[in-house]
Design a protein around this motif. Sequence first.
Motif, PDB file in Angstrom:
ATOM      1  N   THR A  22       0.806  -1.218   0.000  1.00  0.00           N
ATOM      2  CA  THR A  22       0.000   0.000   0.000  1.00  0.00           C
ATOM      3  C   THR A  22       0.842   1.272   0.000  1.00  0.00           C
ATOM      4  O   THR A  22       0.386   2.313  -0.462  1.00  0.00           O
ATOM      5  CB  THR A  22      -0.927   0.037   1.231  1.00  0.00           C
ATOM      6  OG1 THR A  22      -0.133  -0.048   2.416  1.00  0.00           O
ATOM      7  CG2 THR A  22      -1.919  -1.112   1.191  1.00  0.00           C
ATOM      8  N   ALA A  23       2.059   1.191   0.542  1.00  0.00           N
ATOM      9  CA  ALA A  23       2.919   2.379   0.604  1.00  0.00           C
ATOM     10  C   ALA A  23       4.366   1.950   0.793  1.00  0.00           C
ATOM     11  O   ALA A  23       4.647   0.850   1.275  1.00  0.00           O
ATOM     12  CB  ALA A  23       2.496   3.290   1.754  1.00  0.00           C
ATOM     13  N   VAL A  24       5.262   2.847   0.432  1.00  0.00           N
ATOM     14  CA  VAL A  24       6.686   2.623   0.648  1.00  0.00           C
ATOM     15  C   VAL A  24       7.102   3.437   1.866  1.00  0.00           C
ATOM     16  O   VAL A  24       6.900   4.646   1.909  1.00  0.00           O
ATOM     17  CB  VAL A  24       7.502   3.049  -0.593  1.00  0.00           C
ATOM     18  CG1 VAL A  24       8.987   2.951  -0.321  1.00  0.00           C
ATOM     19  CG2 VAL A  24       7.108   2.209  -1.789  1.00  0.00           C
ATOM     20  N   LEU A  25       7.669   2.757   2.865  1.00  0.00           N
ATOM     21  CA  LEU A  25       8.105   3.430   4.083  1.00  0.00           C
ATOM     22  C   LEU A  25       9.572   3.855   3.999  1.00  0.00           C
ATOM     23  O   LEU A  25       9.956   4.886   4.548  1.00  0.00           O
ATOM     24  CB  LEU A  25       7.886   2.521   5.291  1.00  0.00           C
ATOM     25  CG  LEU A  25       6.446   2.010   5.492  1.00  0.00           C
ATOM     26  CD1 LEU A  25       6.379   1.030   6.645  1.00  0.00           C
ATOM     27  CD2 LEU A  25       5.498   3.179   5.707  1.00  0.00           C
ATOM     28  N   SER A  26      10.383   3.041   3.346  1.00  0.00           N
ATOM     29  CA  SER A  26      11.801   3.352   3.129  1.00  0.00           C
ATOM     30  C   SER A  26      12.267   2.481   1.965  1.00  0.00           C
ATOM     31  O   SER A  26      11.479   1.762   1.361  1.00  0.00           O
ATOM     32  CB  SER A  26      12.626   3.059   4.395  1.00  0.00           C
ATOM     33  OG  SER A  26      12.747   1.667   4.589  1.00  0.00           O
ATOM     34  N   ALA A  27      13.559   2.513   1.693  1.00  0.00           N
ATOM     35  CA  ALA A  27      14.091   1.713   0.582  1.00  0.00           C
ATOM     36  C   ALA A  27      13.971   0.222   0.848  1.00  0.00           C
ATOM     37  O   ALA A  27      13.974  -0.580  -0.080  1.00  0.00           O
ATOM     38  CB  ALA A  27      15.542   2.072   0.326  1.00  0.00           C
ATOM     39  N   THR A  28      13.834  -0.159   2.122  1.00  0.00           N
ATOM     40  CA  THR A  28      13.764  -1.579   2.462  1.00  0.00           C
ATOM     41  C   THR A  28      12.493  -1.962   3.203  1.00  0.00           C
ATOM     42  O   THR A  28      12.377  -3.090   3.661  1.00  0.00           O
ATOM     43  CB  THR A  28      14.975  -1.982   3.330  1.00  0.00           C
ATOM     44  OG1 THR A  28      14.974  -1.190   4.518  1.00  0.00           O
ATOM     45  CG2 THR A  28      16.276  -1.794   2.567  1.00  0.00           C
ATOM     46  N   ALA A  29      11.557  -1.058   3.356  1.00  0.00           N
ATOM     47  CA  ALA A  29      10.347  -1.349   4.112  1.00  0.00           C
ATOM     48  C   ALA A  29       9.111  -0.813   3.404  1.00  0.00           C
ATOM     49  O   ALA A  29       9.140   0.258   2.805  1.00  0.00           O
ATOM     50  CB  ALA A  29      10.433  -0.758   5.520  1.00  0.00           C
ATOM     51  N   VAL A  30       8.029  -1.585   3.521  1.00  0.00           N
ATOM     52  CA  VAL A  30       6.758  -1.204   2.894  1.00  0.00           C
ATOM     53  C   VAL A  30       5.625  -1.419   3.885  1.00  0.00           C
ATOM     54  O   VAL A  30       5.772  -2.119   4.887  1.00  0.00           O
ATOM     55  CB  VAL A  30       6.495  -2.035   1.619  1.00  0.00           C
ATOM     56  CG1 VAL A  30       7.495  -1.704   0.532  1.00  0.00           C
ATOM     57  CG2 VAL A  30       6.482  -3.519   1.914  1.00  0.00           C
ATOM     58  N   SER A  31       4.512  -0.815   3.572  1.00  0.00           N
ATOM     59  CA  SER A  31       3.285  -1.042   4.328  1.00  0.00           C
ATOM     60  C   SER A  31       2.411  -1.928   3.451  1.00  0.00           C
ATOM     61  O   SER A  31       2.333  -1.731   2.238  1.00  0.00           O
ATOM     62  CB  SER A  31       2.593   0.298   4.597  1.00  0.00           C
ATOM     63  OG  SER A  31       1.359   0.076   5.219  1.00  0.00           O
ATOM     64  N   VAL A  32       1.746  -2.927   4.079  1.00  0.00           N
ATOM     65  CA  VAL A  32       0.945  -3.877   3.310  1.00  0.00           C
ATOM     66  C   VAL A  32      -0.442  -4.023   3.926  1.00  0.00           C
ATOM     67  O   VAL A  32      -0.679  -3.650   5.076  1.00  0.00           O
ATOM     68  CB  VAL A  32       1.624  -5.265   3.239  1.00  0.00           C
ATOM     69  CG1 VAL A  32       2.968  -5.177   2.540  1.00  0.00           C
ATOM     70  CG2 VAL A  32       1.773  -5.887   4.615  1.00  0.00           C
ATOM     71  N   ALA A  33      -1.330  -4.572   3.130  1.00  0.00           N
ATOM     72  CA  ALA A  33      -2.677  -4.908   3.592  1.00  0.00           C
ATOM     73  C   ALA A  33      -3.021  -6.273   3.015  1.00  0.00           C
ATOM     74  O   ALA A  33      -2.493  -6.670   1.976  1.00  0.00           O
ATOM     75  CB  ALA A  33      -3.684  -3.860   3.129  1.00  0.00           C
ATOM     76  N   ARG A  34      -3.924  -6.983   3.699  1.00  0.00           N
ATOM     77  CA  ARG A  34      -4.362  -8.289   3.204  1.00  0.00           C
ATOM     78  C   ARG A  34      -4.950  -8.164   1.811  1.00  0.00           C
ATOM     79  O   ARG A  34      -5.675  -7.228   1.527  1.00  0.00           O
ATOM     80  CB  ARG A  34      -5.417  -8.892   4.114  1.00  0.00           C
ATOM     81  CG  ARG A  34      -4.875  -9.453   5.377  1.00  0.00           C
ATOM     82  CD  ARG A  34      -6.006 -10.200   6.113  1.00  0.00           C
ATOM     83  NE  ARG A  34      -5.548 -10.568   7.422  1.00  0.00           N
ATOM     84  CZ  ARG A  34      -4.845 -11.665   7.682  1.00  0.00           C
ATOM     85  NH1 ARG A  34      -4.554 -12.485   6.708  1.00  0.00           N
ATOM     86  NH2 ARG A  34      -4.455 -11.912   8.901  1.00  0.00           N
ATOM     87  N   LEU A  35      -4.676  -9.137   0.977  1.00  0.00           N
ATOM     88  CA  LEU A  35      -5.224  -9.137  -0.368  1.00  0.00           C
ATOM     89  C   LEU A  35      -6.710  -9.489  -0.332  1.00  0.00           C
ATOM     90  O   LEU A  35      -7.499  -8.867  -0.988  1.00  0.00           O
ATOM     91  CB  LEU A  35      -4.467 -10.131  -1.247  1.00  0.00           C
ATOM     92  CG  LEU A  35      -4.798 -10.119  -2.720  1.00  0.00           C
ATOM     93  CD1 LEU A  35      -4.512  -8.757  -3.328  1.00  0.00           C
ATOM     94  CD2 LEU A  35      -4.022 -11.175  -3.465  1.00  0.00           C
ATOM     95  N   ASN A  36      -7.066 -10.466   0.484  1.00  0.00           N
ATOM     96  CA  ASN A  36      -8.463 -10.894   0.614  1.00  0.00           C
ATOM     97  C   ASN A  36      -8.884 -10.667   2.057  1.00  0.00           C
ATOM     98  O   ASN A  36      -8.536 -11.435   2.938  1.00  0.00           O
ATOM     99  CB  ASN A  36      -8.634 -12.368   0.253  1.00  0.00           C
ATOM    100  CG  ASN A  36      -8.284 -12.625  -1.200  1.00  0.00           C
ATOM    101  OD1 ASN A  36      -8.628 -11.832  -2.050  1.00  0.00           O
ATOM    102  ND2 ASN A  36      -7.587 -13.718  -1.466  1.00  0.00           N
ATOM    103  N   HIS A  37      -9.637  -9.613   2.313  1.00  0.00           N
ATOM    104  CA  HIS A  37     -10.042  -9.307   3.693  1.00  0.00           C
ATOM    105  C   HIS A  37     -10.991 -10.348   4.250  1.00  0.00           C
ATOM    106  O   HIS A  37     -11.078 -10.521   5.451  1.00  0.00           O
ATOM    107  CB  HIS A  37     -10.710  -7.918   3.753  1.00  0.00           C
ATOM    108  CG  HIS A  37      -9.747  -6.814   3.516  1.00  0.00           C
ATOM    109  ND1 HIS A  37      -8.803  -6.456   4.433  1.00  0.00           N
ATOM    110  CD2 HIS A  37      -9.562  -5.996   2.444  1.00  0.00           C
ATOM    111  CE1 HIS A  37      -8.078  -5.449   3.941  1.00  0.00           C
ATOM    112  NE2 HIS A  37      -8.535  -5.167   2.735  1.00  0.00           N
ATOM    113  N   GLY A  38     -11.696 -11.057   3.410  1.00  0.00           N
ATOM    114  CA  GLY A  38     -12.664 -12.026   3.902  1.00  0.00           C
ATOM    115  C   GLY A  38     -12.055 -13.306   4.419  1.00  0.00           C
ATOM    116  O   GLY A  38     -12.667 -14.065   5.123  1.00  0.00           O
ATOM    117  N   ARG A  39     -10.789 -13.585   4.048  1.00  0.00           N
ATOM    118  CA  ARG A  39     -10.119 -14.834   4.471  1.00  0.00           C
ATOM    119  C   ARG A  39      -9.143 -14.546   5.575  1.00  0.00           C
ATOM    120  O   ARG A  39      -8.571 -13.485   5.678  1.00  0.00           O
ATOM    121  CB  ARG A  39      -9.388 -15.451   3.290  1.00  0.00           C
ATOM    122  CG  ARG A  39     -10.298 -15.914   2.209  1.00  0.00           C
ATOM    123  CD  ARG A  39      -9.492 -16.608   1.158  1.00  0.00           C
ATOM    124  NE  ARG A  39     -10.355 -17.039   0.072  1.00  0.00           N
ATOM    125  CZ  ARG A  39      -9.929 -17.471  -1.062  1.00  0.00           C
ATOM    126  NH1 ARG A  39      -8.635 -17.544  -1.291  1.00  0.00           N
ATOM    127  NH2 ARG A  39     -10.765 -17.848  -2.001  1.00  0.00           N
TER     128      ARG A  39
END
Length: 166
Positions: free
Chosen positions: A148-165
């Motif tokens: 979902t976003a880039v926090l630094s050159a080596t870190a990212v923010s993520v979210a579940r692909l399937n919220h229902g599972r």
Amino acid sequence: MIVFLIIGGVGVALLLLFLVVGDLLDGLFDFAGDLLSGAGLAGLLGAFGFVGALILGLSDSLGWAIGGGIVAGVLVGLGAGWLSLRLRRGGDHSTVRTPALVGRQAVVINPIPTDGYGEVRIVAAGQITKLNARSVEPIEAGASVYITAVLSATAVSVARLNHGRS
């Protein structure tokens, strides 16, 4: 024939020289706007010498040997120069840039806690890349996520692909 073999040997010696200390001599033998570089010159001399010696040995005609050597030398020299140019200018097209990963799918390989970092794996431009990852919710290893976003050159923010599972 000896003269042709010497010229071919000089071409091979130049090629070895450019392989060993090419960066120090970069630009010294560049002609025609980088197309005929040091590698191109070495290829031209090597092909001219060895093809000329081969034709002279087969036909006993100095004219054919010189003509065939020139044709082979020019073709190999231009080919080597073109490949050298492509290698020097290439490489950035498939380089993965972290901002380009936003929206792409990844897989969690180390669980992501709510208050810390986990790790995700993504395949981008044919290369497997591991990045540290944060999430607003804990996510277990093996889950599919999207960046979902880039926090630094080596870190990212993520979210579940399937919220229902889970």
